[in-house]
Motif scaffolding. Sequence first.
Motif, short mmCIF file in Angstrom:
data_model
loop_
_atom_site.label_atom_id
_atom_site.label_comp_id
_atom_site.label_asym_id
_atom_site.label_seq_id
_atom_site.Cartn_x
_atom_site.Cartn_y
_atom_site.Cartn_z
N LEU A 65 0.68 -1.14 0.00
CA LEU A 65 0.10 0.02 0.14
C LEU A 65 0.85 1.21 0.03
N VAL A 66 1.94 1.20 0.88
CA VAL A 66 2.95 2.52 0.79
C VAL A 66 3.46 2.49 -0.69
N SER A 72 1.52 6.81 -6.87
CA SER A 72 0.43 7.89 -7.26
C SER A 72 0.73 8.99 -6.93
N CYS A 73 1.84 9.68 -6.39
CA CYS A 73 2.15 10.96 -6.14
C CYS A 73 2.80 11.51 -7.08
N GLY A 74 2.45 12.90 -7.50
CA GLY A 74 3.10 13.64 -8.60
C GLY A 74 4.35 14.10 -8.56
N ASP A 75 4.78 14.63 -7.38
CA ASP A 75 6.11 15.08 -7.48
C ASP A 75 6.88 14.12 -6.22
N GLU A 78 6.05 15.70 -2.50
CA GLU A 78 4.95 15.02 -1.93
C GLU A 78 4.89 13.47 -1.48
N ALA A 79 5.84 12.90 -2.09
CA ALA A 79 6.08 11.37 -1.73
C ALA A 79 6.84 11.09 -0.73
N VAL A 80 7.37 12.22 0.00
CA VAL A 80 8.03 11.98 1.46
C VAL A 80 6.83 11.50 2.26
N THR A 81 5.82 12.23 2.44
CA THR A 81 4.69 12.21 3.23
C THR A 81 3.83 11.01 2.80
N PRO A 83 3.52 7.69 3.19
CA PRO A 83 3.20 6.87 4.45
C PRO A 83 2.35 7.33 5.11
N LEU A 84 2.13 8.69 5.49
CA LEU A 84 1.22 9.38 6.23
C LEU A 84 -0.07 9.18 5.54
N VAL A 85 0.13 9.46 4.38
CA VAL A 85 -1.34 9.55 3.51
C VAL A 85 -1.84 8.04 3.61
N ALA A 86 -0.77 6.98 3.22
CA ALA A 86 -1.30 5.83 3.16
C ALA A 86 -2.10 5.31 4.51
#
Lengths: 181, 181
Positions: A65-66, A72-75, A78-81, A83-86
Amino acid sequence: MTPAARRIVAAAEELFYHRGITAVGVDLIAEHSGVTKRTLYNQFGSKDQVVAAYLAGRDRRWRALVRATIDSCGDSLEAVTAPLVALQDWSAASTRGCAFLNALAELPDPAHPAHRVAADQKLWLRALFEELAGLAGCSDPATLAVRLLVLHEGVLATRLLGIDTLAESTALARSLVRAQT
Amino acid sequence: MTPAARRIVAAAEELFYHRGITAVGVDLIAEHSGVTKRTLYNQFGSKDQVVAAYLAGRDRRWRALVRATIDSCGDSLEAVTAPLVALQDWSAASTRGCAFLNALAELPDPAHPAHRVAADQKLWLRALFEELAGLAGCSDPATLAVRLLVLHEGVLATRLLGIDTLAESTALARSLVRAQT
DNA sequence: TCAGAGCTATACTGATCGGTAAAGTTGACG
DNA sequence: CGTCAACTTTACCGATCAGTATAGCTCTGA
């Protein structure tokens, strides 16, 4: 994994997560998976191995999932966070917190196979944070990774308390990333 | 509390914290406190009440330590992060994390008396953070309190994993406070 | 055809679980 | 002196614990 083994792990996950590992006996697992206790022991050998399989399976799904969330992140910032979004999708309805932290809390013996699984998952997450921070061009990936890990675990811990801190923590995490670019 | 009751709670604390609550039986507690099982049940009525007494005692000591740490702070700005500083003294050698989080992880039943004790302690902490932030003249005490709580719980959770994040989290907490003044 | 893997069924082991029964001992206080 | 509360001792309850024994069933693949 045989069909019976899969059903055993599925039943164990449901029971262990919601009722606690020590509190759930092998008889109950066998009953809920529609399997004989003999089969359970033929497949896993001991309760501890069932626990390890439960956590390992959960870990595999979580990492997938992570990774999907990262993709699915654009840049890269944004990808750094991610796992929080997941964490938002991951058992959002669940009030039982993190299965791995709970397992460590219940099983003090460091020799228990569950310990490796749980510790590995968190170390993996920290390394992932660090890697993502590096790719995003952050100035101090190692420090940022520790901070994001603390936020991540803090969200899971407070979820166990019935306090939802995900949105607030995600916002803070984003500002920490931004501050390093 | 009678002398026997005190010894029971002391033994229970030692055993519950290091071996887990479910994994420790009343017979073992009675043996370690040099008390008969009959006395244990005369004093507490049930194992659950012993668990509650164990957590309540720990909570009392923890709050006293936090208050003392606050009082030892020079200015009101420094006081906001006092609970993080208190964490440094609080069972620094212990690798078993937070007794309250562990208890919640082990005891899924919300009706268990331990739940109130644990939840109360964390809500108290959040309210304390908010109060301290207000006294220090922070611009948004409520938001800051949630962030500090997440950091606090994150430190305890990662401690269970054998990762020491206290120094890093305290530094971050201080910068969050500073940013609000 | 037949061997072996996967699985079922029932019954059992000794240990431990939380909790109780009944009766007796001790020391402080009126 | 007597009483009451704290505490002890030994023994017990039914339930559940992790794990094993023995025997038989079913499907697949060489």
